[in-house]
Design a protein around this motif. Structure first.
Motif, PDB file in Angstrom:
ATOM      1  N   GLN A   1       0.820  -1.203   0.000  1.00  0.00           N
ATOM      2  CA  GLN A   1       0.000   0.000   0.000  1.00  0.00           C
ATOM      3  C   GLN A   1       0.861   1.263   0.000  1.00  0.00           C
ATOM      4  OE1 GLN A   1      -3.363  -0.121  -0.471  1.00  0.00           O
ATOM      5  NE2 GLN A   1      -3.083   2.068  -0.868  1.00  0.00           N
ATOM      6  N   PHE A   2       1.995   1.193   0.698  1.00  0.00           N
ATOM      7  CA  PHE A   2       2.931   2.325   0.694  1.00  0.00           C
ATOM      8  C   PHE A   2       3.349   2.657  -0.734  1.00  0.00           C
ATOM      9  CE2 PHE A   2       7.383   3.720   0.546  1.00  0.00           C
ATOM     10  CZ  PHE A   2       7.322   4.877   1.320  1.00  0.00           C
ATOM     11  N   LEU A   3       3.657   1.612  -1.504  1.00  0.00           N
ATOM     12  CA  LEU A   3       4.063   1.779  -2.905  1.00  0.00           C
ATOM     13  C   LEU A   3       2.908   2.342  -3.736  1.00  0.00           C
ATOM     14  CD1 LEU A   3       6.008  -0.869  -4.959  1.00  0.00           C
ATOM     15  CD2 LEU A   3       3.835  -0.014  -5.821  1.00  0.00           C
ATOM     16  N   ARG A   4       1.694   1.813  -3.515  1.00  0.00           N
ATOM     17  CA  ARG A   4       0.522   2.301  -4.246  1.00  0.00           C
ATOM     18  C   ARG A   4       0.266   3.773  -3.941  1.00  0.00           C
ATOM     19  NH1 ARG A   4      -3.422  -1.377  -5.998  1.00  0.00           N
ATOM     20  NH2 ARG A   4      -5.037  -0.017  -5.202  1.00  0.00           N
ATOM     21  N   ASP A   5       0.405   4.137  -2.667  1.00  0.00           N
ATOM     22  CA  ASP A   5       0.195   5.541  -2.285  1.00  0.00           C
ATOM     23  C   ASP A   5       1.225   6.446  -2.962  1.00  0.00           C
ATOM     24  OD1 ASP A   5      -1.897   4.729  -0.714  1.00  0.00           O
ATOM     25  OD2 ASP A   5      -0.779   4.812   1.179  1.00  0.00           O
ATOM     26  N   TRP A   6       2.468   5.973  -3.022  1.00  0.00           N
ATOM     27  CA  TRP A   6       3.527   6.765  -3.667  1.00  0.00           C
ATOM     28  C   TRP A   6       3.198   6.962  -5.160  1.00  0.00           C
ATOM     29  CZ3 TRP A   6       6.930   5.807  -7.706  1.00  0.00           C
ATOM     30  CH2 TRP A   6       7.947   6.756  -7.873  1.00  0.00           C
ATOM     31  N   LEU A   7       2.753   5.889  -5.822  1.00  0.00           N
ATOM     32  CA  LEU A   7       2.382   6.006  -7.233  1.00  0.00           C
ATOM     33  C   LEU A   7       1.245   7.002  -7.420  1.00  0.00           C
ATOM     34  CD1 LEU A   7       2.564   2.251  -8.327  1.00  0.00           C
ATOM     35  CD2 LEU A   7       4.005   4.100  -9.194  1.00  0.00           C
ATOM     36  N   ASP A   8       0.288   6.961  -6.508  1.00  0.00           N
ATOM     37  CA  ASP A   8      -0.817   7.921  -6.566  1.00  0.00           C
ATOM     38  C   ASP A   8      -0.309   9.359  -6.501  1.00  0.00           C
ATOM     39  OD1 ASP A   8      -3.335   6.947  -7.042  1.00  0.00           O
ATOM     40  OD2 ASP A   8      -3.690   6.335  -4.973  1.00  0.00           O
TER      41      ASP A   8
ATOM     42  N   TRP B   1       0.630   9.829 -11.732  1.00  0.00           N
ATOM     43  CA  TRP B   1       0.549   8.864 -12.828  1.00  0.00           C
ATOM     44  C   TRP B   1      -0.916   8.581 -13.165  1.00  0.00           C
ATOM     45  CZ3 TRP B   1       0.458   3.058 -11.803  1.00  0.00           C
ATOM     46  CH2 TRP B   1       0.464   2.336 -13.003  1.00  0.00           C
ATOM     47  N   ASP B   2      -1.231   8.479 -14.473  1.00  0.00           N
ATOM     48  CA  ASP B   2      -2.620   8.334 -14.904  1.00  0.00           C
ATOM     49  C   ASP B   2      -3.125   6.891 -14.863  1.00  0.00           C
ATOM     50  OD1 ASP B   2      -1.383   7.111 -17.062  1.00  0.00           O
ATOM     51  OD2 ASP B   2      -1.933   8.674 -18.519  1.00  0.00           O
ATOM     52  N   LYS B   3      -2.294   5.949 -14.488  1.00  0.00           N
ATOM     53  CA  LYS B   3      -2.646   4.518 -14.342  1.00  0.00           C
ATOM     54  C   LYS B   3      -2.828   3.801 -15.685  1.00  0.00           C
ATOM     55  CE  LYS B   3      -3.301   5.307  -9.821  1.00  0.00           C
ATOM     56  NZ  LYS B   3      -3.447   6.768  -9.772  1.00  0.00           N
ATOM     57  N   ASN B   4      -2.693   4.526 -16.774  1.00  0.00           N
ATOM     58  CA  ASN B   4      -2.853   3.913 -18.101  1.00  0.00           C
ATOM     59  C   ASN B   4      -1.545   3.845 -18.871  1.00  0.00           C
ATOM     60  OD1 ASN B   4      -5.720   3.532 -17.945  1.00  0.00           O
ATOM     61  ND2 ASN B   4      -5.966   5.745 -18.234  1.00  0.00           N
ATOM     62  N   SER B   5      -0.714   4.864 -18.712  1.00  0.00           N
ATOM     63  CA  SER B   5       0.571   4.895 -19.402  1.00  0.00           C
ATOM     64  C   SER B   5       1.595   4.037 -18.641  1.00  0.00           C
ATOM     65  CB  SER B   5       1.065   6.339 -19.498  1.00  0.00           C
ATOM     66  OG  SER B   5       1.167   6.909 -18.196  1.00  0.00           O
ATOM     67  N   LYS B   6       2.819   4.010 -19.138  1.00  0.00           N
ATOM     68  CA  LYS B   6       3.895   3.257 -18.496  1.00  0.00           C
ATOM     69  C   LYS B   6       4.121   3.776 -17.069  1.00  0.00           C
ATOM     70  CE  LYS B   6       8.804   2.181 -19.095  1.00  0.00           C
ATOM     71  NZ  LYS B   6      10.009   2.425 -19.929  1.00  0.00           N
ATOM     72  N   PRO B   7       4.181   2.881 -16.075  1.00  0.00           N
ATOM     73  CA  PRO B   7       4.351   3.344 -14.691  1.00  0.00           C
ATOM     74  C   PRO B   7       5.697   4.042 -14.488  1.00  0.00           C
ATOM     75  CG  PRO B   7       3.666   1.032 -14.765  1.00  0.00           C
ATOM     76  CD  PRO B   7       4.042   1.414 -16.157  1.00  0.00           C
ATOM     77  N   PRO B   8       5.755   5.014 -13.584  1.00  0.00           N
ATOM     78  CA  PRO B   8       7.037   5.656 -13.279  1.00  0.00           C
ATOM     79  C   PRO B   8       7.980   4.684 -12.578  1.00  0.00           C
ATOM     80  CG  PRO B   8       5.339   6.385 -11.749  1.00  0.00           C
ATOM     81  CD  PRO B   8       4.648   5.569 -12.791  1.00  0.00           C
TER      82      PRO B   8
ATOM     83  N   LEU C   1      10.285   3.245  -9.751  1.00  0.00           N
ATOM     84  CA  LEU C   1      10.260   3.353  -8.290  1.00  0.00           C
ATOM     85  C   LEU C   1      11.590   3.905  -7.787  1.00  0.00           C
ATOM     86  CD1 LEU C   1       8.650  -0.091  -7.342  1.00  0.00           C
ATOM     87  CD2 LEU C   1       7.497   2.112  -7.678  1.00  0.00           C
ATOM     88  N   THR C   2      11.537   4.734  -6.775  1.00  0.00           N
ATOM     89  CA  THR C   2      12.770   5.232  -6.158  1.00  0.00           C
ATOM     90  C   THR C   2      13.354   4.159  -5.248  1.00  0.00           C
ATOM     91  OG1 THR C   2      11.672   6.135  -4.204  1.00  0.00           O
ATOM     92  CG2 THR C   2      11.804   7.569  -6.155  1.00  0.00           C
ATOM     93  N   SER C   3      14.629   4.270  -4.936  1.00  0.00           N
ATOM     94  CA  SER C   3      15.267   3.297  -4.043  1.00  0.00           C
ATOM     95  C   SER C   3      14.611   3.313  -2.668  1.00  0.00           C
ATOM     96  CB  SER C   3      16.766   3.586  -3.920  1.00  0.00           C
ATOM     97  OG  SER C   3      16.990   4.882  -3.417  1.00  0.00           O
ATOM     98  N   ASN C   4      14.152   4.478  -2.226  1.00  0.00           N
ATOM     99  CA  ASN C   4      13.486   4.564  -0.929  1.00  0.00           C
ATOM    100  C   ASN C   4      12.169   3.796  -0.925  1.00  0.00           C
ATOM    101  OD1 ASN C   4      12.949   5.737   1.809  1.00  0.00           O
ATOM    102  ND2 ASN C   4      11.273   6.719   0.711  1.00  0.00           N
ATOM    103  N   VAL C   5      11.388   3.911  -1.992  1.00  0.00           N
ATOM    104  CA  VAL C   5      10.119   3.186  -2.087  1.00  0.00           C
ATOM    105  C   VAL C   5      10.382   1.682  -2.115  1.00  0.00           C
ATOM    106  CG1 VAL C   5       8.129   2.714  -3.570  1.00  0.00           C
ATOM    107  CG2 VAL C   5       8.874   5.063  -3.186  1.00  0.00           C
ATOM    108  N   ILE C   6      11.384   1.268  -2.878  1.00  0.00           N
ATOM    109  CA  ILE C   6      11.720  -0.155  -2.980  1.00  0.00           C
ATOM    110  C   ILE C   6      12.139  -0.713  -1.620  1.00  0.00           C
ATOM    111  CG2 ILE C   6      13.392  -1.794  -3.941  1.00  0.00           C
ATOM    112  CD1 ILE C   6      13.374  -0.032  -6.504  1.00  0.00           C
ATOM    113  N   GLN C   7      13.052  -0.031  -0.940  1.00  0.00           N
ATOM    114  CA  GLN C   7      13.568  -0.537   0.328  1.00  0.00           C
ATOM    115  C   GLN C   7      12.515  -0.476   1.438  1.00  0.00           C
ATOM    116  OE1 GLN C   7      16.358  -2.214   0.434  1.00  0.00           O
ATOM    117  NE2 GLN C   7      16.610  -1.700  -1.748  1.00  0.00           N
ATOM    118  N   THR C   8      11.708   0.581   1.444  1.00  0.00           N
ATOM    119  CA  THR C   8      10.660   0.691   2.459  1.00  0.00           C
ATOM    120  C   THR C   8       9.619  -0.408   2.280  1.00  0.00           C
ATOM    121  OG1 THR C   8      10.961   3.089   2.610  1.00  0.00           O
ATOM    122  CG2 THR C   8       8.898   2.192   3.458  1.00  0.00           C
ATOM    123  N   THR C   9       9.226  -0.670   1.033  1.00  0.00           N
ATOM    124  CA  THR C   9       8.258  -1.733   0.766  1.00  0.00           C
ATOM    125  C   THR C   9       8.825  -3.091   1.154  1.00  0.00           C
ATOM    126  OG1 THR C   9       7.343  -0.424  -1.067  1.00  0.00           O
ATOM    127  CG2 THR C   9       6.772  -2.764  -0.996  1.00  0.00           C
ATOM    128  N   SER C  10      10.082  -3.335   0.821  1.00  0.00           N
ATOM    129  CA  SER C  10      10.740  -4.591   1.200  1.00  0.00           C
ATOM    130  C   SER C  10      10.725  -4.772   2.713  1.00  0.00           C
ATOM    131  CB  SER C  10      12.180  -4.598   0.679  1.00  0.00           C
ATOM    132  OG  SER C  10      12.852  -5.779   1.071  1.00  0.00           O
TER     133      SER C  10
END
Length: 300
Positions: free
Chosen positions: A250-257, A261-268, A270-279
């Protein structure tokens, strides 16, 4: 630690590549590999989440064994050292994230149990006082625990989104006896897991199960009670009347929100912080539930 986002096991037929799991045919068994792929808003993201696949695989194994007094499962072998010799060269891909399972005929219904009103259930309740056609009391608050867990099945769509069905429709679809048994088992598993997890500091708000038939017997398959198939909330931060923090992506989903991002085009990316925090959130869920540090347990 190498992040695994794709697999290629030579000599085996890959029969499925889902958002997270790759499944290979092993004659009378299946090899299921839980990768580190992560999806959000129906997109599989380019980056993987370190340890995610191992967490999901080992949490499932933990729960499958804990629920054997309620229903048998599809597990055959869970330890890499016990796998066939022809798989040994793929240790870097398979270790800690793969299982050998019985082949079963899937029951074509996903079985969702909701113990708290949240997510799509909350949105539906605000609209018409119902969740999947089930009338609920007035004046419930977001994230409130329900007096009795709701069983809200869905169809399993080959493509696109699953669709909600009523329990009566489920009985018509797979038969009254099987539907009733699956409903009772689903609720029993959820209630046992909810009580256990609460003692470990986790609220399991809702979850979904899948079942199959093996040698004429009903068994539970796929994954069970993971942060991907369930909503896990930290008990010490739980407050009725708002959205809850979670142990999943959910943390990752919130960051994407927040990126716009329009949810239709190629996703942005992820930053290293988002990756490590989600892990870290996935690893924390495993430690809280099992009392063990996954990295130490697997000697990684």
């Amino acid at each position: 630690m190498k992040t695994i986002t794709g697999t290629d096991i030579k000599g085996l037929k890959k029969i499925s590549e889902g958002k997270v799991r790759d499944i290979y045919d092993m004659d009378d068994k299946l090899l299921i590999i839980t990768t580190d792929r992560v999806s959000a808003f129906d997109h599989v993201l380019k980056e993987g989440i370190p340890y995610k696949g191992m967490v999901l695989n080992n949490i499932s194994n933990f729960w499958f064994k804990k629920m054997k007094d309620i229903i048998q499962n599809h597990l055959e072998k869970t330890k890499f050292d016990n796998f066939p010799e022809k798989l040994k060269e793929y240790r870097d891909t398979l270790y800690g994230r793969s299982i050998l399972v019985k082949k079963a005929e899937p029951v074509k219904v996903e079985c969702i149990v909701r113990g708290f009103i949240t997510g799509s259930g909350w949105r539906s309740y605000k609209k018409n006082g119902q969740v999947c056609g089930i009338e609920l009391p007035d004046n419930l608050k977001e994230s409130q625990e329900l007096n009795t867990p709701l069983f809200t099945p869905t169809t399993k769509a080959e493509e696109g989104h699953d669709e909600n069905i009523t329990f009566e429709e489920m009985k018509d679809f797979i038969g009254k006896e099987l539907a009733t048994r699956i409903k009772n088992i689903s609720i029993s598993i959820y209630e046992k897991a909810k009580e256990y997890a609460k003692k470990r500091g986790i609220i399991i708000a809702d979850t979904k199960f899948e079942f199959g038939i093996h040698d004429g017997e009903l068994i539970i398959i796929d994954e069970i009670l993971t942060p991907d198939s369930s909503r896990f909330w930290p008990l010490d931060e739980y407050v009725v009347g708002r959205k809850q923090k979670s142990f999943d992506k959910q943390f990752l989903r919130d960051w994407l929100d927040e990126t716009g991002w329009d949810k239709n085009s190629k996703p942005p990316s992820l930053t290293s912080n988002v990756i490590q925090t989600t892990s870290a959130k996935y690893l924390d869920a495993y430690k809280k539930l099992t009392g063990k540090d996954l990295i130490e347990e697997l000697d990684l």
